[in-house]
Motif scaffolding. Structure first.
Motif, PDB file in Angstrom:
ATOM      1  N   LYS A  13       0.862  -1.193   0.000  1.00 52.23           N
ATOM      2  CA  LYS A  13       0.000   0.000   0.000  1.00 52.23           C
ATOM      3  C   LYS A  13       0.897   1.241   0.000  1.00 52.23           C
ATOM      4  O   LYS A  13       1.832   1.329  -0.796  1.00 52.23           O
ATOM      5  CB  LYS A  13      -0.931  -0.022   1.227  1.00 52.23           C
ATOM      6  CG  LYS A  13      -2.144  -0.920   1.049  1.00 52.23           C
ATOM      7  CD  LYS A  13      -3.297  -0.194   0.371  1.00 52.23           C
ATOM      8  CE  LYS A  13      -4.465  -1.095   0.054  1.00 52.23           C
ATOM      9  NZ  LYS A  13      -5.001  -1.897   1.125  1.00 52.23           N
ATOM     10  N   ASN A  14       0.661   2.176   0.926  1.00 49.75           N
ATOM     11  CA  ASN A  14       1.512   3.365   0.991  1.00 49.75           C
ATOM     12  C   ASN A  14       2.564   3.261   2.091  1.00 49.75           C
ATOM     13  O   ASN A  14       3.096   4.267   2.551  1.00 49.75           O
ATOM     14  CB  ASN A  14       0.658   4.618   1.208  1.00 49.75           C
ATOM     15  CG  ASN A  14      -0.163   4.542   2.489  1.00 49.75           C
ATOM     16  OD1 ASN A  14      -0.104   3.543   3.205  1.00 49.75           O
ATOM     17  ND2 ASN A  14      -0.927   5.588   2.777  1.00 49.75           N
ATOM     18  N   LEU A  15       2.872   2.038   2.502  1.00 44.59           N
ATOM     19  CA  LEU A  15       3.882   1.807   3.534  1.00 44.59           C
ATOM     20  C   LEU A  15       5.150   1.249   2.886  1.00 44.59           C
ATOM     21  O   LEU A  15       5.132   0.161   2.299  1.00 44.59           O
ATOM     22  CB  LEU A  15       3.357   0.822   4.582  1.00 44.59           C
ATOM     23  CG  LEU A  15       4.342   0.386   5.671  1.00 44.59           C
ATOM     24  CD1 LEU A  15       4.728   1.566   6.549  1.00 44.59           C
ATOM     25  CD2 LEU A  15       3.741  -0.736   6.519  1.00 44.59           C
ATOM     26  N   ALA A 164       0.393   2.046  10.276  1.00 38.72           N
ATOM     27  CA  ALA A 164      -0.428   0.872   9.992  1.00 38.72           C
ATOM     28  C   ALA A 164      -1.046   0.402  11.298  1.00 38.72           C
ATOM     29  O   ALA A 164      -0.631   0.811  12.392  1.00 38.72           O
ATOM     30  CB  ALA A 164       0.405  -0.246   9.359  1.00 38.72           C
ATOM     31  N   VAL A 165      -2.030  -0.476  11.186  1.00 40.69           N
ATOM     32  CA  VAL A 165      -2.578  -1.157  12.359  1.00 40.69           C
ATOM     33  C   VAL A 165      -2.435  -2.658  12.143  1.00 40.69           C
ATOM     34  O   VAL A 165      -2.410  -3.135  11.000  1.00 40.69           O
ATOM     35  CB  VAL A 165      -4.060  -0.807  12.623  1.00 40.69           C
ATOM     36  CG1 VAL A 165      -4.217   0.654  12.996  1.00 40.69           C
ATOM     37  CG2 VAL A 165      -4.921  -1.177  11.416  1.00 40.69           C
ATOM     38  N   GLU A 166      -2.313  -3.369  13.242  1.00 42.27           N
ATOM     39  CA  GLU A 166      -2.287  -4.824  13.183  1.00 42.27           C
ATOM     40  C   GLU A 166      -3.428  -5.372  14.027  1.00 42.27           C
ATOM     41  O   GLU A 166      -3.615  -4.948  15.181  1.00 42.27           O
ATOM     42  CB  GLU A 166      -0.961  -5.380  13.689  1.00 42.27           C
ATOM     43  CG  GLU A 166      -0.902  -6.911  13.645  1.00 42.27           C
ATOM     44  CD  GLU A 166       0.445  -7.476  14.073  1.00 42.27           C
ATOM     45  OE1 GLU A 166       1.220  -7.871  13.185  1.00 42.27           O
ATOM     46  OE2 GLU A 166       0.718  -7.505  15.296  1.00 42.27           O
ATOM     47  N   ILE A 167      -4.168  -6.311  13.455  1.00 40.99           N
ATOM     48  CA  ILE A 167      -5.222  -7.017  14.183  1.00 40.99           C
ATOM     49  C   ILE A 167      -4.624  -8.322  14.685  1.00 40.99           C
ATOM     50  O   ILE A 167      -4.064  -9.098  13.901  1.00 40.99           O
ATOM     51  CB  ILE A 167      -6.420  -7.299  13.266  1.00 40.99           C
ATOM     52  CG1 ILE A 167      -7.025  -5.983  12.759  1.00 40.99           C
ATOM     53  CG2 ILE A 167      -7.477  -8.121  14.001  1.00 40.99           C
ATOM     54  CD1 ILE A 167      -8.071  -6.173  11.666  1.00 40.99           C
ATOM     55  N   VAL A 168      -4.736  -8.574  15.988  1.00 39.23           N
ATOM     56  CA  VAL A 168      -4.149  -9.791  16.524  1.00 39.23           C
ATOM     57  C   VAL A 168      -5.174 -10.921  16.464  1.00 39.23           C
ATOM     58  O   VAL A 168      -6.283 -10.815  16.983  1.00 39.23           O
ATOM     59  CB  VAL A 168      -3.622  -9.593  17.963  1.00 39.23           C
ATOM     60  CG1 VAL A 168      -4.735  -9.267  18.952  1.00 39.23           C
ATOM     61  CG2 VAL A 168      -2.846 -10.813  18.428  1.00 39.23           C
ATOM     62  N   GLY A 169      -4.782 -11.987  15.765  1.00 40.60           N
ATOM     63  CA  GLY A 169      -5.642 -13.168  15.662  1.00 40.60           C
ATOM     64  C   GLY A 169      -4.850 -14.424  15.963  1.00 40.60           C
ATOM     65  O   GLY A 169      -5.111 -15.480  15.390  1.00 40.60           O
ATOM     66  N   GLY A 213      -9.990   3.474   5.862  1.00 43.17           N
ATOM     67  CA  GLY A 213      -9.974   3.800   4.446  1.00 43.17           C
ATOM     68  C   GLY A 213      -9.202   2.783   3.626  1.00 43.17           C
ATOM     69  O   GLY A 213      -8.494   1.928   4.155  1.00 43.17           O
ATOM     70  N   PRO A 214      -9.300   2.885   2.309  1.00 46.80           N
ATOM     71  CA  PRO A 214      -8.746   1.856   1.427  1.00 46.80           C
ATOM     72  C   PRO A 214      -7.226   1.844   1.321  1.00 46.80           C
ATOM     73  O   PRO A 214      -6.647   0.818   0.950  1.00 46.80           O
ATOM     74  CB  PRO A 214      -9.375   2.189   0.070  1.00 46.80           C
ATOM     75  CG  PRO A 214      -9.661   3.667   0.139  1.00 46.80           C
ATOM     76  CD  PRO A 214     -10.040   3.930   1.558  1.00 46.80           C
ATOM     77  N   VAL A 249      -6.491  -7.588   3.502  1.00 47.08           N
ATOM     78  CA  VAL A 249      -5.334  -7.440   4.394  1.00 47.08           C
ATOM     79  C   VAL A 249      -4.083  -7.183   3.557  1.00 47.08           C
ATOM     80  O   VAL A 249      -3.917  -7.735   2.463  1.00 47.08           O
ATOM     81  CB  VAL A 249      -5.161  -8.708   5.265  1.00 47.08           C
ATOM     82  CG1 VAL A 249      -3.742  -8.870   5.757  1.00 47.08           C
ATOM     83  CG2 VAL A 249      -6.103  -8.645   6.453  1.00 47.08           C
ATOM     84  N   ASP A 250      -3.172  -6.355   4.077  1.00 44.79           N
ATOM     85  CA  ASP A 250      -1.978  -5.961   3.330  1.00 44.79           C
ATOM     86  C   ASP A 250      -0.719  -6.716   3.734  1.00 44.79           C
ATOM     87  O   ASP A 250       0.263  -6.710   2.995  1.00 44.79           O
ATOM     88  CB  ASP A 250      -1.744  -4.462   3.516  1.00 44.79           C
ATOM     89  CG  ASP A 250      -2.938  -3.658   3.051  1.00 44.79           C
ATOM     90  OD1 ASP A 250      -3.244  -3.698   1.847  1.00 44.79           O
ATOM     91  OD2 ASP A 250      -3.588  -3.010   3.897  1.00 44.79           O
ATOM     92  N   MET A 251      -0.719  -7.347   4.885  1.00 44.88           N
ATOM     93  CA  MET A 251       0.431  -8.122   5.335  1.00 44.88           C
ATOM     94  C   MET A 251      -0.048  -9.112   6.380  1.00 44.88           C
ATOM     95  O   MET A 251      -0.902  -8.777   7.215  1.00 44.88           O
ATOM     96  CB  MET A 251       1.515  -7.214   5.924  1.00 44.88           C
ATOM     97  CG  MET A 251       2.807  -7.926   6.304  1.00 44.88           C
ATOM     98  SD  MET A 251       4.076  -6.785   6.961  1.00 44.88           S
ATOM     99  CE  MET A 251       4.524  -5.887   5.481  1.00 44.88           C
TER     100      MET A 251
END
Length: 673
Positions: A13-15, A164-169, A213-214, A249-251
């Motif tokens: 993405k933009n990272l 960025a944000v990370e969702i922990v699963g 956002g996207p 998801v981006d990563m």
């Protein structure tokens, strides 16, 4: 060696990441009252300066149910934004990117940390061996509230300046609990089929995407294998990763099992890069970047993983706790200058069990960056360090780095003190890497090292030293034993672990603390199938799998541990001893707590054991007795020198404790001088 892949940039993405090194999220307990205060900021800013591309902080709670403790990072409301904005700006100024892990523990949240009368939320009311509690089955309305708060936390993170944000699963937390049939026994739209069990995680992801956002990167951390009987395996992890990619998801970050698993995930028993195969399977299935983690502290191992296309990025946390400059030193080829993580888990994992701030056995400065300063000495001194154990080695190094003229005397013929002995038990071999590091760094910093040099009072006083650091260590404690004349041999645990003594087949160990248990494991492993033997027999198909399994789980030695206290293994730091204790059980080591030896003959140890208030007499066949009953500080030289010149007592010479304590004390002493 050139690490061309490890230091190649990556964009999603933009990272844009300047290299492939990511500091993964882990609990530090630095965020007092949930805020990213000075201790938290300085710790991570130091790692940003060290060259890591992306620092993922957290987990961060976003509601009152998801995380425990006052020192757990929070993003619950806008009051936490000022400190977070200051933090993210500091990371960016130091050339790194940062993400925040949005964390919900589900049934892993303990009731004592929740508002009075409330229970943790979970897919189903299933008992947890981790918390030893039963959480509440969340209603659909409560789940929708969790999703809403998750999304609000993501929006807040974006406004705080995170990249960025990370969702922990992963790790058995809330999303893992929904995915697993062990913990998800619901009969509504969130339970039952695989499609239903993935519904909640995908709804969380959709809400977070809508909130940020996207174009804002979203990372997702998953368990590569739950390592729980009856739960999800790598096959389900791959299937879930495909769903995540399709949902935007981006990563994807791949770790190991749950907190409740009996498969070790972090300690030295885990071979370096052991779980890379989990990430490799995910990478084959998706096109977004994949992060691999768990026990990757060697740059060569990291580069090999990337070369074999098992992952796109290397995740590490404890490696960067031990040495925040690991990326920079690796890029410059200064591998010998890397302060190694020894996978002890004493200052990191063990501290989190009690809500204590993280520290590090290898790096006494870690966790104290906001209060410990080690600037060049204004008035360099001529200093003598007596003792080449961990305390002496660390003190000599830190003092020399400040500009003092340092000489180190060690009475023995090698450096390390008790460190080589500590490295002897299974899974502890990385301790020797720390010794190698110290030896290299002492040479690089001009410390004059003299082994075989016994410190005599007269020589010290005549040496013109401005001060003496006494790190004379400790000696194994002995105890009186009821031994008959001509009875069986008695060894110290240190003699056995160092290889000086090799006991026979039947061994009784007196003392059930950490060293006693590790000595028992060391001896039991000698009598079982070794890793090399297993590999040879397995690749040549020399034996049936069940035969190999039996030989792995059986020791030719008959070992018993005798302990006066009611519990064996109480000397371990929390969360650090269970792999050893599991090994003792697997290899048939017998244990006699609440026991007192009454007689020792030429081939038998007699003891009396308290069992439910009744005395039970036991006769143990024995070829050798091994003592592991602690250590006594060596302070003889200190008392002779006290008052004659500045003397500083350090490490075990002050009081026998852990290497962690010795190393931290050495840093504090260097900061004062």
């Amino acid at each position: 060696m050139i690490f061309e892949r490890l230091f190649a940039p990556l964009r999603t993405k933009n990272l844009t990441l300047k290299n492939r090194i990511i500091m993964t999220a882990f609990q530090t307990n630095f965020a007092k009252d949930g805020k990213a205060g000075a201790r938290f900021r300085e710790f991570y800013w130091k790692r940003a300066e060290g060259g890591a591309a992306l620092l993922i902080v957290g987990g961060a709670r976003f509601d009152r149910y998801g995380a425990a403790g006052h020192d757990f990072l929070s993003i619950e409301n806008d009051s936490f934004l000022p400190e977070l904005q200051l933090f993210t700006a500091g990371v960016h100024q130091r050339g790194a990117k940062t993400a925040i892990q949005l964390y919900h523990a589900g049934r892993y949240t303990k009731e004592k940390n929740l508002p009075a009368g409330e229970k943790a939320l979970a897919p189903s009311a299933v008992y947890s061996t981790y918390t030893r509690e039963v959480a509440k089955e969340a209603s659909v309305e409560e789940l929708q509230e969790v999703i809403r708060r998750w999304a609000e936390g993501a929006d807040r993170a974006k406004r705080a300046g995170f990249d960025a944000v990370e969702i922990v699963g992963s790790a058995g937390y809330l999303i893992s609990q929904f995915l697993s049939p062990l913990t998800n026994q619901r009969t509504d739209q969130y339970g039952g089929s695989w499609e239903n069990r993935t519904r909640f995680p995908l709804e969380v992801l959709a809400a977070v995407r809508k909130a940020v956002g996207p174009d804002f990167p979203i990372l997702f951390r998953i368990a590569g294998n739950d390592f729980m009987p009856g739960s999800n395996t790598n096959r389900e992890a791959v299937a879930f990763a495909r769903l995540l990619e399709a949902a935007g998801v981006d990563m994807i970050s791949v770790t190991g099992g749950w907190h409740e698993t009996r498969v070790p995930q972090l300690p030295g028993e885990v071979p370096p890069g052991c779980f890379a195969y989990l990430a490799a399977a995910v990478k084959e299935a998706v096109s977004v970047p994949v992060v691999v983690s768990n026990r990757i502290n060697d740059p060569v191992v990291a580069e090999e993983i990337l070369a074999m296309e098992q992952a796109d990025c290397i995740g590490m946390s404890r490696t960067l706790v031990a040495d925040p400059d690991w990326p920079r030193k690796t890029a410059c080829g200064q591998l010998s200058a890397i302060r190694p993580c020894v996978a002890c888990n004493q200052g990191c994992l063990a501290n989190t069990f009690f809500g204590r701030p993280v520290c590090c056995l290898a790096n006494g400065e870690a966790g104290y960056e906001d209060e410990v300063e080690l600037p060049p000495a204004e008035h360099p001194k001529k200093l003598l360090v007596v003792g080449g154990g961990p305390a002496g080695l660390e003190a000599a190094l830190r003092l020399a780095q400040k500009g003092h003229q340092v000489t180190l005397w060690e009475a023995g013929d090698h450096l390390g003190g008790h460190l080589p002995v500590a490295a002897a038990p299974p899974g502890k071999g990385d301790f020797l890497h720390l010794l190698t590091y110290w030896e290299h760094m002492l040479r690089e910093n001009g410390v004059q090292v003299e082994t075989g040099r016994r410190a005599e009072e007269s020589a010290i006083l005549a040496g013109g030293f401005d001060g003496v650091v006494l790190a004379t260590g400790s000696q194994p404690r002995t105890i009186p034993l009821p031994a008959e004349a001509g009875s069986l041999p008695i060894y110290m645990a240190e003699e056995v672990l160092s290889g000086k003594r090799i006991p026979g087949k039947r061994v009784v160990i007196v003392g059930g603390g950490a060293v006693g248990c590790e000595t028992a494991e060391f001896l039991a492993r000698q009598g079982a199938l070794s890793p090399e033997q297993l590999y040879f027999l397995a690749i040549h198909r020399a034996e049936q799998p069940e035969v190999l399994a039996e030989k792995l789980d059986h020791s030719a030695r008959e070992i018993a541990i005798v302990e006066v206290a009611p519990k064996i293994g109480s000397g371990f730091d929390p969360g650090c001893g269970w792999p050893v204790l599991d090994d003792l059980k697997r290899l048939g080591v017998t244990q006699y707590p609440s026991s007192q030896i009454t007689k020792i003959s030429s081939d038998t140890v007699s003891l009396v054991q308290q069992v439910d208030g009744t005395e039970v007499l036991r006769e143990l066949p024995c070829d050798a007795l091994v003592l592991s009953v602690g250590y006594v500080a060596d302070q003889e030289l200190y008392h002779r020198l006290e008052g004659k010149l500045p003397v500083y007592l350090l490490g075990d010479a002050s009081k026998p404790r852990r290497v962690l304590d010795a190393v931290h004390e050495a840093v504090l002493l260097a900061a004062r001088l």
